[in-house]
Design a protein around this motif. Structure first.
Motif, PDB file in Angstrom:
ATOM      1  N   LEU A 272       2.021   7.151  12.848  1.00 46.68           N
ATOM      2  CA  LEU A 272       1.530   5.902  12.261  1.00 46.68           C
ATOM      3  C   LEU A 272       1.118   4.892  13.324  1.00 46.68           C
ATOM      4  CD1 LEU A 272       3.690   5.282   9.155  1.00 46.68           C
ATOM      5  CD2 LEU A 272       1.419   4.305   9.482  1.00 46.68           C
TER       6      LEU A 272
ATOM      7  N   ARG B 267       2.182  14.511   5.635  1.00 40.49           N
ATOM      8  CA  ARG B 267       2.181  13.102   5.205  1.00 40.49           C
ATOM      9  C   ARG B 267       1.280  12.216   6.068  1.00 40.49           C
ATOM     10  NH1 ARG B 267       6.192  10.976   2.235  1.00 40.49           N
ATOM     11  NH2 ARG B 267       6.083   9.105   3.509  1.00 40.49           N
TER      12      ARG B 267
ATOM     13  N   HIS C  68      -1.531   8.815   5.671  1.00 43.37           N
ATOM     14  CA  HIS C  68      -1.612   7.517   6.356  1.00 43.37           C
ATOM     15  C   HIS C  68      -3.017   7.292   6.909  1.00 43.37           C
ATOM     16  CE1 HIS C  68       2.535   7.014   5.652  1.00 43.37           C
ATOM     17  NE2 HIS C  68       2.951   7.923   6.504  1.00 43.37           N
TER      18      HIS C  68
ATOM     19  N   ASN D 118      10.949   1.132   7.620  1.00 45.20           N
ATOM     20  CA  ASN D 118      10.163   2.348   7.869  1.00 45.20           C
ATOM     21  C   ASN D 118      10.419   2.932   9.267  1.00 45.20           C
ATOM     22  OD1 ASN D 118       7.261   1.164   5.988  1.00 45.20           O
ATOM     23  ND2 ASN D 118       8.895   2.538   5.294  1.00 45.20           N
TER      24      ASN D 118
ATOM     25  N   GLU E 188       6.728  10.861  12.264  1.00 45.92           N
ATOM     26  CA  GLU E 188       5.889  10.099  11.323  1.00 45.92           C
ATOM     27  C   GLU E 188       5.647   8.675  11.843  1.00 45.92           C
ATOM     28  OE1 GLU E 188       6.827  10.412   7.113  1.00 45.92           O
ATOM     29  OE2 GLU E 188       5.702   8.570   6.657  1.00 45.92           O
TER      30      GLU E 188
ATOM     31  N   ALA F  29       1.834  -2.725   5.651  1.00 52.92           N
ATOM     32  CA  ALA F  29       1.486  -1.442   6.275  1.00 52.92           C
ATOM     33  C   ALA F  29       2.706  -0.714   6.803  1.00 52.92           C
ATOM     34  CB  ALA F  29       0.497  -1.665   7.417  1.00 52.92           C
ATOM     35  N   PHE F  30       3.730  -1.468   7.234  1.00 49.91           N
ATOM     36  CA  PHE F  30       4.898  -0.812   7.837  1.00 49.91           C
ATOM     37  C   PHE F  30       6.070  -1.786   7.816  1.00 49.91           C
ATOM     38  CE2 PHE F  30       7.494   0.904  11.280  1.00 49.91           C
ATOM     39  CZ  PHE F  30       7.393   2.271  11.047  1.00 49.91           C
TER      40      PHE F  30
ATOM     41  N   ARG G 183      12.229   6.277   9.385  1.00 51.35           N
ATOM     42  CA  ARG G 183      11.600   7.559   9.017  1.00 51.35           C
ATOM     43  C   ARG G 183      11.637   8.517  10.202  1.00 51.35           C
ATOM     44  NH1 ARG G 183       6.554   6.534   4.906  1.00 51.35           N
ATOM     45  NH2 ARG G 183       7.738   5.274   3.423  1.00 51.35           N
TER      46      ARG G 183
ATOM     47  N   MET H 239       0.859  -1.193   0.000  1.00 51.50           N
ATOM     48  CA  MET H 239       0.000   0.000   0.000  1.00 51.50           C
ATOM     49  C   MET H 239       0.894   1.243   0.000  1.00 51.50           C
ATOM     50  SD  MET H 239      -2.790  -1.196   2.882  1.00 51.50           S
ATOM     51  CE  MET H 239      -1.655  -1.127   4.268  1.00 51.50           C
ATOM     52  N   ASP H 240       1.343   1.660  -1.161  1.00 50.18           N
ATOM     53  CA  ASP H 240       2.314   2.757  -1.213  1.00 50.18           C
ATOM     54  C   ASP H 240       1.690   4.024  -1.815  1.00 50.18           C
ATOM     55  OD1 ASP H 240       4.769   3.921  -0.791  1.00 50.18           O
ATOM     56  OD2 ASP H 240       5.658   3.187  -2.657  1.00 50.18           O
ATOM     57  N   GLY H 241       2.234   5.175  -1.406  1.00 51.79           N
ATOM     58  CA  GLY H 241       1.802   6.445  -1.991  1.00 51.79           C
ATOM     59  C   GLY H 241       1.013   7.340  -1.042  1.00 51.79           C
ATOM     60  N   ASN H 242       0.914   6.945   0.211  1.00 54.64           N
ATOM     61  CA  ASN H 242       0.153   7.762   1.176  1.00 54.64           C
ATOM     62  C   ASN H 242       0.746   9.160   1.351  1.00 54.64           C
ATOM     63  OD1 ASN H 242      -1.349   5.504   1.677  1.00 54.64           O
ATOM     64  ND2 ASN H 242      -0.432   5.048   3.672  1.00 54.64           N
ATOM     65  N   GLY H 243       2.072   9.210   1.477  1.00 56.64           N
ATOM     66  CA  GLY H 243       2.740  10.485   1.732  1.00 56.64           C
ATOM     67  C   GLY H 243       2.558  11.443   0.569  1.00 56.64           C
ATOM     68  N   ARG H 244       2.742  10.927  -0.649  1.00 57.63           N
ATOM     69  CA  ARG H 244       2.604  11.789  -1.837  1.00 57.63           C
ATOM     70  C   ARG H 244       1.148  12.217  -2.035  1.00 57.63           C
ATOM     71  NH1 ARG H 244       5.249   7.710  -5.657  1.00 57.63           N
ATOM     72  NH2 ARG H 244       5.017   6.417  -3.802  1.00 57.63           N
TER      73      ARG H 244
HETATM   74  C1  IPE Z   1       3.103   3.822   2.278  1.00 58.79           C
HETATM   75  O1  IPE Z   1       3.071   5.144   1.891  1.00 58.79           O
HETATM   76  C2  IPE Z   1       2.877   3.642   3.753  1.00 58.79           C
HETATM   77  C3  IPE Z   1       4.081   3.395   4.512  1.00 58.79           C
HETATM   78  C4  IPE Z   1       5.234   3.092   4.022  1.00 58.79           C
HETATM   79  C5  IPE Z   1       3.979   3.473   5.945  1.00 58.79           C
HETATM   80  P1  IPE Z   1       4.357   6.068   1.959  1.00 58.79           P
HETATM   81  O2  IPE Z   1       4.377   6.739   3.285  1.00 58.79           O
HETATM   82  O3  IPE Z   1       5.571   5.325   1.598  1.00 58.79           O
HETATM   83  O4  IPE Z   1       3.994   7.138   0.841  1.00 58.79           O
HETATM   84  P2  IPE Z   1       4.995   7.760  -0.224  1.00 58.79           P
HETATM   85  O5  IPE Z   1       5.607   6.621  -0.970  1.00 58.79           O
HETATM   86  O6  IPE Z   1       6.004   8.547   0.541  1.00 58.79           O
HETATM   87  O7  IPE Z   1       4.105   8.593  -1.072  1.00 58.79           O
END
Ligand code: IPE
Ligand code: IPE
Ligand code: MG
Length: 249
Positions: free
Chosen positions: A78, A32, A36, A67, A74, A62-63, A70, A18-23
């Motif tokens: 999470l 960001r 999540h 991660n 963040e 999920a994690f 980070r 499940m990627d792309g939450n932050g963007r």
């Molecule tokens: C996925 O989304 C969730 C986690 C890794 C916790 P990201 O947080 O990696 O979102 P992007 O890739 O920075 O957009």
């Protein structure tokens, strides 16, 4: 709505990165962590959709252990979201059991306890098994399995010559589930990021640009349609597989 799916060929096990939450959040000028939150909300939708389609196992990343590197705020956000996420009705109403794979000892005690109680509360459901990979690293999972097996050899419980693929499979955190049929990664990156390396040896891969919070029913159907359009050969030839399908019919 996209074309009808072939109900006889729904993947038994879907795994999702499940990627792309932050963007997703940054595109909206948000922090960001809002991504999540939106991502966890979407996990509820996708869990219901998969359960309704007759998927038996849904395993979501999920994690990762990586991660934890980070920024602390963040990671804390999470962990806090995980504590409040997913209303238990999701499991009760859909006959879905909840499971966790990963190195639980690295998670805050409050998160460990919450996840454990969710597992216990849903253990009796026999519809779909929904598993969340938290504090997960496929390489660590293999290291862990290797240690467990080495100890058994050391104690004389088994001999080194008896170790085979099945032995390794049985010592993974995922030992109780079949391998994924379909692995989906949202968010545009085309990599596996230390997820289910052993288990995805013969999974079909599907990558899409959609950020995870936007991965809706139509996007899920597209992924499954793509899966259904492929022939899984497991090393055999196209003609051999076609013959096998004919014999089954
Ligand atoms: C996925 O989304 C969730 C986690 C890794 C916790 P990201 O947080 O990696 O979102 P992007 O890739 O920075 O957009
Ligand atoms: C993979 O996403 C892990 C999860 C979705 C939980 P990342 O965003 O951490 O992956 P990389 O670091 O870009 O490969
Ligand atoms: Mg990412």
């Amino acid at each position: 709505m996209t074309a009808e799916l072939d109900k006889t060929r729904i993947p038994q096990h879907i795994a999702i990165i499940m990627d792309g939450n932050g963007r997703w959040a940054m595109d909206r000028g948000l922090d960001r962590t809002f991504g999540h939150k939106a991502g966890l909300d979407n996990l509820e939708n996708v869990t219901t959709l998969c359960s309704n389609l007759g998927v038996k196992y849904l395993t979501v990343y999920a994690f990762s252990i990586e991660n934890f590197d980070r920024p602390a705020y963040e990671v804390e956000a999470l962990m806090g979201l995980v504590l409040s996420f997913i209303k238990m009705d999701l499991f009760h109403n859909n006959n879905v059991s909840f499971h966790v794979v990963g190195d639980r000892d690295r998670l805050p005690k409050s998160v460990q306890d919450k996840l454990r109680s969710m597992e216990e509360e849903t253990a009796m459901y026999d519809g779909m098994a929904m598993t969340i990979a938290m504090s997960y690293s496929s390489k660590q999972e293999l290291v862990n399995a290797t240690k467990l097996i080495a100890r058994k050899v050391q104690n004389g419980e088994m001999s080194a010559d008896d170790i085979n693929e099945e032995t390794i499979r049985q010592h993974l955190w995922t030992s109780w589930m079949p391998d994924p049929d379909l692995l989906i990664r949202t968010g545009g990156e085309v990599r596996i990021s230390n997820y289910l390396l052993w288990q995805c040896a013969y999974s079909e891969f599907y990558f899409c640009d959609t950020y995870w919070p936007d991965f809706n029913e139509e996007a899920l159907h597209k992924a499954i349609e793509s899966y259904q359009s492929r022939q899984r050969r497991f090393g055999k030839t196209e003609a051999q597989v076609e013959e096998e399908v004919k014999v089954k019919k």
